[in-house]
Scaffold this active site. Structure first.
Site, short mmCIF file in Angstrom:
data_model
loop_
_atom_site.label_atom_id
_atom_site.label_comp_id
_atom_site.label_asym_id
_atom_site.label_seq_id
_atom_site.Cartn_x
_atom_site.Cartn_y
_atom_site.Cartn_z
CE LYS A 67 0.29 104.33 36.92
NZ LYS A 67 1.68 104.81 36.95
NE ARG A 100 7.21 108.06 40.56
CZ ARG A 100 6.04 107.51 40.89
NH1 ARG A 100 4.93 108.21 40.71
NH2 ARG A 100 5.98 106.31 41.39
NE ARG A 131 -8.12 101.36 47.75
CZ ARG A 131 -6.96 101.47 47.11
NH1 ARG A 131 -6.69 100.63 46.11
NH2 ARG A 131 -6.09 102.39 47.45
#
Length: 212
Positions: A13, A88, A123
């Site tokens: 996003k 949210r 990651r």
């Protein structure tokens, strides 16, 4: 255009929000930035939020939505905006409607959970200099060693599979119901997240252009 950006953690996003802002010339409005700015300026709602935060309590929806409406009244939002990270919950979405915040489209970037776990758990960050890597998409030359400074590469707690799954569960429980909420209102635009960021961006703008 007045837009809302939805998507699970790791769906990309943030990157898409930046591209949308650049191409359309509209500001991104996120909850965290709004709260910090309102508290810094000392607005009435900012001070209310600060009182909750200083006491260790969650800022209530009505205060958050009031701060958002206050931010959207700024001059730079007259040509449109993109809400990232808010609403949210369905309760927050309903509060936005009650306050008269008009939304043209809600973009939902959909990426399967297993793909998100693969993205985030791969990651690696250098403990010494902070350089970022990925075991699949951007591996270091030597395993677990930073190419820049030779430091040790580590997995942040946020990138541990158990933490990722917990964040996804919270998203599915609290935020995903917004997909059906906005589908019923004819506002939903679904974009299938692609492996390449540029491909997701292309699909996103094809759908936005179709709305205009």
């Amino acid at each position: 255009m007045n837009l809302i950006l939805l998507g699970a953690p790791g769906a990309g996003k943030g990157t898409q929000a930046e591209v949308i802002c650049d191409r359309l010339g509209i500001p991104a409005v996120s909850t965290g930035n709004i709260l910090r700015e309102a508290m810094k300026k000392g607005t009435e709602m900012g001070m209310k939020a600060k009182a909750y935060i200083d006491s260790g309590a969650l800022v209530p929806d009505d205060v958050i939505i009031s701060i958002i409406k206050e931010r959207l009244a700024a001059d730079d939002c007259r040509g449109g905006f993109i809400l990232d990270g808010v609403p949210r919950t369905v309760a927050q979405a309903e509060a936005l409607e009650e306050m008269g915040v008009e939304i043209d489209a809600v973009i939902d970037i959909e990426v399967p959970d297993e793909v998100i776990v693969k993205r985030l758990s791969g990651r690696r960050v250098c403990a010494a200099c902070g350089a970022s890597y990925h075991t699949i998409y951007k591996p270091s030359t030597r395993p677990d060693t930073c190419d820049r400074c030779g430091g040790k590469l580590i997995v942040r707690k946020d990138d541990e599979p158990s933490t990722i799954l917990e964040r996804l569960n919270v998203y599915h429980e609290q935020t995903e119901p917004l997909v059906e909420f906005y589908r019923q209102r004819g506002k939903l635009v679904v974009v299938e997240g692609q492996e390449a960021v540029a491909d997701t961006t292309r699909l996103l703008f094809e759908k936005l252009e179709a709305l205009q």
